[in-house]
Motif scaffolding. Structure first.
Motif, PDB file in Angstrom:
ATOM      1  N   ASP A 250       0.809  -1.213   0.000  1.00  0.00           N
ATOM      2  CA  ASP A 250       0.000   0.000   0.000  1.00  0.00           C
ATOM      3  C   ASP A 250       0.850   1.275   0.000  1.00  0.00           C
ATOM      4  O   ASP A 250       0.319   2.384   0.016  1.00  0.00           O
ATOM      5  CB  ASP A 250      -1.011   0.007   1.155  1.00  0.00           C
ATOM      6  N   GLU A 251       2.171   1.127  -0.032  1.00  0.00           N
ATOM      7  CA  GLU A 251       3.048   2.285  -0.197  1.00  0.00           C
ATOM      8  C   GLU A 251       3.444   2.505  -1.656  1.00  0.00           C
ATOM      9  O   GLU A 251       4.110   3.495  -1.978  1.00  0.00           O
ATOM     10  CB  GLU A 251       4.307   2.108   0.660  1.00  0.00           C
ATOM     11  N   LEU A 252       3.047   1.577  -2.534  1.00  0.00           N
ATOM     12  CA  LEU A 252       3.368   1.706  -3.947  1.00  0.00           C
ATOM     13  C   LEU A 252       2.255   2.466  -4.664  1.00  0.00           C
ATOM     14  O   LEU A 252       1.078   2.319  -4.326  1.00  0.00           O
ATOM     15  CB  LEU A 252       3.548   0.327  -4.579  1.00  0.00           C
ATOM     16  N   PRO A 253       2.575   3.292  -5.661  1.00  0.00           N
ATOM     17  CA  PRO A 253       1.537   4.055  -6.365  1.00  0.00           C
ATOM     18  C   PRO A 253       0.642   3.155  -7.215  1.00  0.00           C
ATOM     19  O   PRO A 253       1.039   2.079  -7.656  1.00  0.00           O
ATOM     20  CB  PRO A 253       2.348   5.010  -7.245  1.00  0.00           C
ATOM     21  N   THR A 254      -0.616   3.595  -7.427  1.00  0.00           N
ATOM     22  CA  THR A 254      -1.539   2.899  -8.325  1.00  0.00           C
ATOM     23  C   THR A 254      -2.110   3.902  -9.326  1.00  0.00           C
ATOM     24  O   THR A 254      -2.476   5.006  -8.952  1.00  0.00           O
ATOM     25  CB  THR A 254      -2.708   2.280  -7.533  1.00  0.00           C
ATOM     26  N   PRO A 255      -2.177   3.515 -10.615  1.00  0.00           N
ATOM     27  CA  PRO A 255      -1.585   2.292 -11.162  1.00  0.00           C
ATOM     28  C   PRO A 255      -0.087   2.468 -11.351  1.00  0.00           C
ATOM     29  O   PRO A 255       0.395   3.583 -11.502  1.00  0.00           O
ATOM     30  CB  PRO A 255      -2.305   2.155 -12.498  1.00  0.00           C
ATOM     31  N   SER A 256       0.652   1.336 -11.378  1.00  0.00           N
ATOM     32  CA  SER A 256       2.089   1.431 -11.612  1.00  0.00           C
ATOM     33  C   SER A 256       2.659   0.077 -11.982  1.00  0.00           C
ATOM     34  O   SER A 256       2.144  -0.973 -11.572  1.00  0.00           O
ATOM     35  CB  SER A 256       2.810   1.959 -10.366  1.00  0.00           C
ATOM     36  N   ALA A 257       3.745   0.094 -12.733  1.00  0.00           N
ATOM     37  CA  ALA A 257       4.481  -1.132 -13.042  1.00  0.00           C
ATOM     38  C   ALA A 257       5.145  -1.681 -11.788  1.00  0.00           C
ATOM     39  O   ALA A 257       5.303  -2.894 -11.639  1.00  0.00           O
ATOM     40  CB  ALA A 257       5.521  -0.858 -14.122  1.00  0.00           C
ATOM     41  N   ALA A 258       5.523  -0.775 -10.868  1.00  0.00           N
ATOM     42  CA  ALA A 258       6.165  -1.219  -9.624  1.00  0.00           C
ATOM     43  C   ALA A 258       5.227  -2.124  -8.836  1.00  0.00           C
ATOM     44  O   ALA A 258       5.642  -3.163  -8.301  1.00  0.00           O
ATOM     45  CB  ALA A 258       6.569  -0.012  -8.781  1.00  0.00           C
ATOM     46  N   LEU A 259       3.941  -1.751  -8.744  1.00  0.00           N
ATOM     47  CA  LEU A 259       2.972  -2.595  -8.046  1.00  0.00           C
ATOM     48  C   LEU A 259       2.764  -3.900  -8.809  1.00  0.00           C
ATOM     49  O   LEU A 259       2.667  -4.974  -8.203  1.00  0.00           O
ATOM     50  CB  LEU A 259       1.649  -1.852  -7.870  1.00  0.00           C
ATOM     51  N   GLY A 260       2.690  -3.827 -10.141  1.00  0.00           N
ATOM     52  CA  GLY A 260       2.537  -5.042 -10.938  1.00  0.00           C
ATOM     53  C   GLY A 260       3.683  -6.008 -10.713  1.00  0.00           C
ATOM     54  O   GLY A 260       3.474  -7.220 -10.546  1.00  0.00           O
ATOM     55  N   ASN A 261       4.911  -5.493 -10.695  1.00  0.00           N
ATOM     56  CA  ASN A 261       6.070  -6.349 -10.458  1.00  0.00           C
ATOM     57  C   ASN A 261       6.035  -6.954  -9.051  1.00  0.00           C
ATOM     58  O   ASN A 261       6.374  -8.121  -8.853  1.00  0.00           O
ATOM     59  CB  ASN A 261       7.369  -5.545 -10.644  1.00  0.00           C
ATOM     60  N   ALA A 262       5.645  -6.154  -8.070  1.00  0.00           N
ATOM     61  CA  ALA A 262       5.595  -6.638  -6.687  1.00  0.00           C
ATOM     62  C   ALA A 262       4.585  -7.767  -6.535  1.00  0.00           C
ATOM     63  O   ALA A 262       4.843  -8.764  -5.855  1.00  0.00           O
ATOM     64  CB  ALA A 262       5.251  -5.484  -5.751  1.00  0.00           C
ATOM     65  N   LEU A 263       3.422  -7.632  -7.178  1.00  0.00           N
ATOM     66  CA  LEU A 263       2.376  -8.650  -7.062  1.00  0.00           C
ATOM     67  C   LEU A 263       2.744  -9.950  -7.767  1.00  0.00           C
ATOM     68  O   LEU A 263       2.131 -10.986  -7.513  1.00  0.00           O
ATOM     69  CB  LEU A 263       1.064  -8.106  -7.625  1.00  0.00           C
ATOM     70  N   GLN A 264       3.728  -9.897  -8.661  1.00  0.00           N
ATOM     71  CA  GLN A 264       4.165 -11.088  -9.394  1.00  0.00           C
ATOM     72  C   GLN A 264       5.590 -11.492  -9.013  1.00  0.00           C
ATOM     73  O   GLN A 264       6.290 -12.139  -9.773  1.00  0.00           O
ATOM     74  CB  GLN A 264       4.090 -10.813 -10.906  1.00  0.00           C
ATOM     75  N   SER A 265       5.977 -11.140  -7.806  1.00  0.00           N
ATOM     76  CA  SER A 265       7.362 -11.333  -7.369  1.00  0.00           C
ATOM     77  C   SER A 265       7.654 -12.731  -6.853  1.00  0.00           C
ATOM     78  O   SER A 265       8.804 -13.063  -6.581  1.00  0.00           O
ATOM     79  CB  SER A 265       7.688 -10.338  -6.255  1.00  0.00           C
ATOM     80  N   GLN A 266       6.632 -13.549  -6.649  1.00  0.00           N
ATOM     81  CA  GLN A 266       6.758 -14.873  -6.027  1.00  0.00           C
ATOM     82  C   GLN A 266       7.240 -14.775  -4.579  1.00  0.00           C
ATOM     83  O   GLN A 266       7.693 -15.759  -4.004  1.00  0.00           O
ATOM     84  CB  GLN A 266       7.700 -15.782  -6.829  1.00  0.00           C
TER      85      GLN A 266
END
Length: 568
Positions: A250-266
């Motif tokens: 919840d500290e990452l901006p939305t929308p963003s590639a950073a959040l997308g990468n974090a959610l798919q980080s395993q």
């Protein structure tokens, strides 16, 4: 670190933009909501889509996570949670009494696990669904900024919002909508766990009601970009306690590639304080490298919590002959962090043990089986030994069931070890717990060490084991003795080092190494390891002390254990 710390079901398929299955978290009444949480009007409601569930792979062998027992009309503990569910069954359920009874059985498990003074209303539908789809469920609405919410500008499933507010905030609608497939022919509608090659309906319902109560998150990924789904504009309570590689989502901006990468980080975790207190560490969420709509993020990791694991209910797939009749400690911890008042079960663990074999007859090696806290009902668990480097000539194989009476926290199981005069290495066998009833398993498999005492020509070094109560603050020194089998005319040395087992270096004890030295004529030397205190309720934990590189002697007993006994 998160800043607010002071399914085994067929893959739940989501379309792009639909939410998964998260859990909610308690925080300060008006905690900062972070860059992804714009202001939300008070008492505003939003609809969210339900979470579907489909058939998953069949496990290698049948598994059972039993329901929590009840003692007469008493609750689980003095502060156990209770709630009232009102289920509106449709004509499809009325026409199938077995399905209706299994649904009610699952609801009853939840009623004994969470607390609410406001009845939780469920609309239950049993009708034809597309092939392979078992059912779907979710909160009918979510609410934010109501009186009693733990975190501002955060959405809460309506059943939880009602519980926190103490009133029905949306009396015109049910709290949870649940639909299950009447066209799927492979359901087992009994509640005894004997599924006989079918898929356990009660387990599916228990899982889906969990989503309706708030085990779901708002984040989604499309085209590599992470965002908040469904036009919510702010996170759900579940999202407030999730992180990827140590970064709070919840500290990452939305929308963003950073959040997308974090959610798919395993490497996505849920680490609220009640989740951590469950005794299994942070909850590992399902976060594959390629986003799986309906499964990613809103479930526990399928591979960490496999069939039979006490935490397997909220993983993304369920298979034939997989029976899960308890929410599990991590799921309850997650729901507790989101705001629910939850019941908990004690954690049952066994500690490793060792004994000097002797030269004749039989000695009893005793394994200590302990609970993290007493329960007002008996706890039972199965045990069994298995060969490792030791075999049936060294010890007596045992299998059976041990019962801890109500109010008890510890018992022992004795395994006979046969003495002999043969010079041989130290040997080990396995002691394993399974099938706990009324508790969840923590450390379930340990070694039993048979320590040789038949001397060769050189003196032999052995490292002992020791235990200490952790304390609530500061640190304590645990003294572990290293001994020689006989006096030596010259200096004897060996290297020693600690290593983690169920205890964690840095938070439970300080990783340490050094050299132990015996001057001529001495046979005993202590080594000191710093144990770190805390106030967390957790299972007893242990670490290893290992001897290597001896000079002037050989090593008889290579590994000892330092046990940290919980006192919270």
């Amino acid at each position: 670190m998160l800043r607010r710390s002071s399914s085994r079901f067929a893959v739940a398929v989501f379309s792009a933009g639909l939410i998964g299955s998260p859990a909610l978290v308690t925080g300060p009444a008006d905690a900062s909501s972070g860059p992804t949480a714009p202001a939300v009007p008070a008492a505003q409601f939003r609809a969210v889509p339900p979470v579907p569930i489909v058939v998953g792979p069949t496990p290698a062998r049948p598994s059972l996570v039993p329901a929590t027992p009840r003692t007469g009309g008493e609750s689980l503990r003095a502060f156990s949670a209770t709630s009232s569910f009102v289920v509106n069954y449709d004509a499809g359920f009325d026409a199938n009494p077995a399905a209706k009874a299994a649904f009610q059985y699952a609801v009853d498990q939840w009623s004994n696990a969470i607390a609410s003074s406001v009845p939780i209303v469920v609309d239950a539908t049993f009708s034809a669904l597309p092939p392979g789809v078992l059912g779907s469920a979710g909160p009918v609405n979510v609410s934010a900024n109501f009186t009693g919410r733990p975190i501002a500008n955060t959405w809460y499933p309506i059943a939880l919002a009602n519980a926190l507010n103490g009133n029905d905030l949306d009396a015109a609608n049910p709290d949870i909508d649940a639909t299950f497939s009447s066209s799927y022919s492979g359901f087992y509608f009994g509640t005894d766990g004997n599924t006989a090659g079918k898929l356990d309906f009660a387990s599916v319902v228990l899982h889906e009601i969990g989503h309706g109560l708030g085990f779901l998150g708002a984040y989604t990924v499309g085209g590599g970009i992470g965002d908040i789904c469904c036009g919510l504009g702010a996170p759900l309570a579940y999202d407030r306690f999730t992180s990827s590689n140590g970064q709070a989502l919840d500290e990452l901006p939305t929308p963003s590639a950073a959040l997308g990468n974090a959610l798919q980080s395993q490497n996505v975790q849920f680490s609220g304080p009640q989740t951590l207190a469950a005794g299994f560490g942070a909850a590992i969420l399902y976060a594959p490298a390629s986003w799986q709509g309906g499964s990613s993020y809103s479930h526990l990791n399928e591979f960490t919590y496999n069939p039979g694991n006490p935490n397997s209910l909220m993983t993304p797939a369920i298979g034939v002959n997989e029976v899960i009749h308890s929410p599990g400690p991590l799921t309850l911890g997650i729901l507790g962090d989101t705001g629910w008042s939850v019941s908990t079960q004690p954690v049952l663990s066994v500690a490793p043990a060792g004994i000097v074999e002797g030269n004749a007859n039989t000695r009893n090696l005793r394994f200590n089986v302990s609970l993290s806290f007493p329960a007002p009902y008996p706890i039972s668990v199965n045990y069994q030994t298995a060969s490792k480097t030791a075999n049936s000539t060294d010890y007596s194989d045992r299998a059976g069931t041990v019962v801890l009476p109500a109010g008890s926290t510890t018992t022992t199981v004795a395994v006979g070890v046969r003495g002999d005069g043969t010079v041989e290495p130290n040997e080990r066998f396995i002691f394993r717990l399974s099938g706990a009833a009324g508790a969840v398993l923590g450390t379930a498999s340990v070694s039993g060490a048979i320590l040789n005492d038949d001397a060769s020509g050189d003196p032999q070094l052995s490292v002992g084991s020791a235990a200490i109560v952790e304390g609530k603050s500061g640190s304590r020194k645990l003294l572990v003795m290293v001994s020689l089998s006989k006096k030596s005319a010259s200096t004897v040395t060996a290297r020693w080092a600690t290593s983690a087992a169920t205890a964690t270096a840095g938070s439970d004890y300080t990783e340490t190494s050094g050299t132990v030295s015996f001057a001529p004529g001495y046979t005993d030397r202590p080594i000191a390891i710093k144990v770190l205190a805390d106030s967390s309720v957790e299972a007893n934990e242990y670490f290893r002390i290992t001897l290597t590189l001896p000079t002037g002697a050989t090593i008889r007993r290579t590994v000892g254990y330092g046990t940290i006994n919980n006192d919270d």
